[in-house]
Design a protein around this motif. Structure first.
Motif, mmCIF file in Angstrom:
data_model
loop_
_atom_site.group_PDB
_atom_site.id
_atom_site.type_symbol
_atom_site.label_atom_id
_atom_site.label_comp_id
_atom_site.label_asym_id
_atom_site.label_seq_id
_atom_site.Cartn_x
_atom_site.Cartn_y
_atom_site.Cartn_z
ATOM 1 N N PRO A 59 -3.606 6.604 2.057
ATOM 2 C CA PRO A 59 -3.490 5.200 2.441
ATOM 3 C C PRO A 59 -2.035 4.751 2.437
ATOM 4 O O PRO A 59 -1.184 5.367 1.800
ATOM 5 N N PHE A 60 -1.762 3.654 3.137
ATOM 6 C CA PHE A 60 -0.405 3.130 3.219
ATOM 7 C C PHE A 60 -0.460 1.622 3.424
ATOM 8 O O PHE A 60 -1.478 1.085 3.834
ATOM 9 N N ALA A 61 0.649 0.969 3.145
ATOM 10 C CA ALA A 61 0.790 -0.462 3.404
ATOM 11 C C ALA A 61 1.791 -0.603 4.546
ATOM 12 O O ALA A 61 2.963 -0.255 4.398
ATOM 13 N N ALA A 62 1.333 -1.077 5.685
ATOM 14 C CA ALA A 62 2.179 -1.152 6.878
ATOM 15 C C ALA A 62 3.448 -1.962 6.635
ATOM 16 O O ALA A 62 4.531 -1.573 7.068
ATOM 17 N N GLY A 63 3.335 -3.070 5.934
ATOM 18 C CA GLY A 63 4.511 -3.895 5.670
ATOM 19 C C GLY A 63 5.548 -3.156 4.833
ATOM 20 O O GLY A 63 6.748 -3.263 5.075
ATOM 21 N N ARG A 64 5.080 -2.400 3.846
ATOM 22 C CA ARG A 64 6.001 -1.638 3.000
ATOM 23 C C ARG A 64 6.693 -0.540 3.801
ATOM 24 O O ARG A 64 7.888 -0.303 3.656
ATOM 25 N N VAL A 65 5.940 0.126 4.676
ATOM 26 C CA VAL A 65 6.514 1.173 5.518
ATOM 27 C C VAL A 65 7.578 0.569 6.435
ATOM 28 O O VAL A 65 8.693 1.079 6.542
ATOM 29 N N ALA A 66 7.247 -0.542 7.093
ATOM 30 C CA ALA A 66 8.186 -1.178 8.016
ATOM 31 C C ALA A 66 9.458 -1.619 7.288
ATOM 32 O O ALA A 66 10.565 -1.411 7.788
#
Length: 120
Positions: A59-66
């Motif tokens: 899983p991932f958090a899109a905002g954190r990746v961006a």
């Protein structure tokens, strides 16, 4: 923007992020920078913008990746321009590297709906 953002330097900075498994060239290899004699896949540097397409672990958090990708791009020298972050593919974390490296990191065919651009 800095005078000459280097796509290879940006790619190295983004690949070093723990949130990023690899770079993704897009469905047709359109996310790339051609600087003879090199082609940097997954980073497209233009005069007025930078696009980075990444493979992330699920899983991932899109905002954190961006946020992490934008920070790495800025640290690599591309400042003052919009940075578009595209999540081009994802892999399940915990799989042995060989089980996903042959697919996700070599630009597999994907449906157009599989791309998610993260904007802020």
């Amino acid at each position: 923007m800095s005078s000459d953002p280097d796509a290879a330097r940006i790619a190295a900075a983004v690949r070093a992020l723990p949130e990023v498994v690899g770079l993704h060239g897009g469905r047709f290899g359109e996310v790339a920078t051609f600087t003879p004699p090199h082609r940097t896949v997954g980073v497209r540097v233009r005069e007025d913008e930078v696009t980075v397409s990444v493979v992330v672990g699920y899983p991932f958090a899109a905002g954190r990746v961006a946020q992490a990708v934008r920070g790495a791009v800025g640290a690599a020298g591309a400042t003052g321009v919009p940075v578009h972050v595209v999540i081009g593919d994802l892999v399940e974390l915990g799989l042995p590297h060989g089980e996903h490296a042959g697919g996700a990191l070599r630009e597999p065919p994907v449906a157009a709906g599989d791309f998610a651009e993260v904007t802020s």
